[in-house]
Motif scaffolding. Structure first.
Motif, mmCIF file in Angstrom:
data_model
loop_
_atom_site.group_PDB
_atom_site.id
_atom_site.type_symbol
_atom_site.label_atom_id
_atom_site.label_comp_id
_atom_site.label_asym_id
_atom_site.label_seq_id
_atom_site.Cartn_x
_atom_site.Cartn_y
_atom_site.Cartn_z
ATOM 1 N N GLN A 1 0.808 -1.238 0.091
ATOM 2 C CA GLN A 1 -0.077 -0.048 0.016
ATOM 3 C C GLN A 1 0.873 1.211 0.045
ATOM 4 O O GLN A 1 1.990 1.087 0.554
ATOM 5 C CB GLN A 1 -0.761 0.050 1.180
ATOM 6 C CG GLN A 1 -1.913 -0.857 1.272
ATOM 7 C CD GLN A 1 -3.178 -0.713 0.172
ATOM 8 O OE1 GLN A 1 -3.377 0.638 -0.255
ATOM 9 N NE2 GLN A 1 -3.881 -1.871 -0.324
ATOM 10 N N SER A 31 7.250 1.763 -6.846
ATOM 11 C CA SER A 31 6.426 2.830 -7.663
ATOM 12 C C SER A 31 6.943 2.953 -8.958
ATOM 13 O O SER A 31 8.439 3.087 -8.952
ATOM 14 C CB SER A 31 6.460 4.366 -6.780
ATOM 15 O OG SER A 31 5.841 5.074 -7.694
ATOM 16 N N ARG A 99 1.824 4.795 -9.689
ATOM 17 C CA ARG A 99 1.236 3.439 -10.162
ATOM 18 C C ARG A 99 2.718 2.510 -9.918
ATOM 19 O O ARG A 99 3.667 2.891 -10.070
ATOM 20 C CB ARG A 99 1.154 3.699 -11.543
ATOM 21 C CG ARG A 99 2.191 4.285 -12.497
ATOM 22 C CD ARG A 99 1.639 4.524 -13.887
ATOM 23 N NE ARG A 99 1.563 3.170 -14.556
ATOM 24 C CZ ARG A 99 0.814 3.066 -15.733
ATOM 25 N NH1 ARG A 99 0.038 4.213 -16.059
ATOM 26 N NH2 ARG A 99 0.611 2.011 -16.266
ATOM 27 N N ASP A 100 2.404 1.432 -9.841
ATOM 28 C CA ASP A 100 3.226 0.186 -9.547
ATOM 29 C C ASP A 100 3.891 -0.115 -10.980
ATOM 30 O O ASP A 100 4.907 -1.040 -11.020
ATOM 31 C CB ASP A 100 2.732 -0.813 -8.460
ATOM 32 C CG ASP A 100 2.599 -0.545 -7.267
ATOM 33 O OD1 ASP A 100 1.889 -1.216 -6.513
ATOM 34 O OD2 ASP A 100 3.192 0.652 -6.798
ATOM 35 N N TYR A 111 -3.037 4.015 -12.624
ATOM 36 C CA TYR A 111 -2.420 4.279 -11.472
ATOM 37 C C TYR A 111 -3.470 3.641 -10.462
ATOM 38 O O TYR A 111 -4.681 3.902 -10.444
ATOM 39 C CB TYR A 111 -2.628 5.933 -11.291
ATOM 40 C CG TYR A 111 -1.702 6.707 -11.959
ATOM 41 C CD1 TYR A 111 -1.580 6.934 -13.342
ATOM 42 C CD2 TYR A 111 -0.517 7.072 -11.440
ATOM 43 C CE1 TYR A 111 -0.679 7.483 -14.097
ATOM 44 C CE2 TYR A 111 0.618 7.726 -12.119
ATOM 45 C CZ TYR A 111 0.339 7.973 -13.433
ATOM 46 O OH TYR A 111 1.518 8.392 -14.000
ATOM 47 N N ASN A 112 -2.787 3.130 -9.555
ATOM 48 C CA ASN A 112 -3.511 2.472 -8.386
ATOM 49 C C ASN A 112 -3.640 2.990 -7.148
ATOM 50 O O ASN A 112 -4.429 2.334 -6.074
ATOM 51 C CB ASN A 112 -2.756 0.821 -8.350
ATOM 52 C CG ASN A 112 -1.528 1.033 -8.204
ATOM 53 O OD1 ASN A 112 -0.617 1.903 -9.025
ATOM 54 N ND2 ASN A 112 -0.838 -0.135 -7.779
ATOM 55 N N TYR A 113 -2.811 4.229 -6.910
ATOM 56 C CA TYR A 113 -3.035 4.996 -5.626
ATOM 57 C C TYR A 113 -3.291 6.254 -5.956
ATOM 58 O O TYR A 113 -2.569 6.799 -6.694
ATOM 59 C CB TYR A 113 -1.557 4.867 -4.736
ATOM 60 C CG TYR A 113 -1.609 3.375 -4.440
ATOM 61 C CD1 TYR A 113 -0.314 2.653 -4.954
ATOM 62 C CD2 TYR A 113 -2.297 2.634 -3.376
ATOM 63 C CE1 TYR A 113 -0.091 1.472 -5.029
ATOM 64 C CE2 TYR A 113 -1.863 1.543 -3.184
ATOM 65 C CZ TYR A 113 -0.681 0.798 -3.892
ATOM 66 O OH TYR A 113 -0.518 -0.745 -3.427
ATOM 67 N N TRP A 114 -4.175 6.943 -5.154
ATOM 68 C CA TRP A 114 -4.520 8.368 -5.170
ATOM 69 C C TRP A 114 -4.671 9.003 -3.856
ATOM 70 O O TRP A 114 -4.936 8.227 -2.964
ATOM 71 C CB TRP A 114 -5.898 8.361 -5.768
ATOM 72 C CG TRP A 114 -6.143 7.909 -7.272
ATOM 73 C CD1 TRP A 114 -6.201 6.598 -7.631
ATOM 74 C CD2 TRP A 114 -5.841 8.675 -8.422
ATOM 75 N NE1 TRP A 114 -5.928 6.497 -9.089
ATOM 76 C CE2 TRP A 114 -5.951 7.604 -9.709
ATOM 77 C CE3 TRP A 114 -5.675 9.878 -8.615
ATOM 78 C CZ2 TRP A 114 -5.726 8.212 -10.797
ATOM 79 C CZ3 TRP A 114 -5.554 10.507 -10.049
ATOM 80 C CH2 TRP A 114 -5.802 9.555 -11.031
#
Length: 124
Positions: A1, A31, A99-100, A111-114
């Motif tokens: 996370q 990242s 994004r990973d 993008y998976n985290y905001w």
């Protein structure tokens, strides 16, 4: 996370400058890229700028090219967006994202985290 926290938004006038910061914590070592997106009322979220986390190469939307600069500090896990010569059409909520996975860094869907977003209002 990965947790992202934006800061630096506010109310400015046309032609002014503003600097947004995004602080990342958590699994930041994985990242691939970090970016800034924005969403104006009634519009879809759109790409603004992004930076590859390891290489540092950048990409900008045509609408901000020459006015905005994205940079990252790997040691501090921060990404900043320097915005100069602001225009009324830059008014929006600005989101930091991470994004990973590899891919087009201007692709919002990758993008998976905001972050929670920060309001930028430019008064004409």
């Amino acid at each position: 996370q990965v947790q992202l926290v934006e800061s630096g938004g506010g109310l400015v006038q046309t032609g002014d400058s503003l600097r947004l910061s995004c602080s990342a914590s958590g699994r930041t070592f994985s990242s691939y890229a970090m970016g800034w997106f924005r969403q104006a009322p009634g519009k879809e979220r759109e790409f603004v700028a992004a930076v590859h986390w390891r290489g540092g190469s950048t990409l900008y939307a045509d609408s901000v090219k020459g006015r905005f600069t994205i940079s990252r500090d790997s040691a501090k896990n921060t990404v900043t967006l320097q915005m100069n010569n602001l225009k009324a059409e830059d008014t929006a909520v600005y989101y930091c994202a991470s994004r990973d996975f590899s891919g087009y860094i201007n692709d919002r869907l990758g993008y998976n985290y905001w972050g929670q977003g920060t309001q930028v209002t430019v008064s004409s």
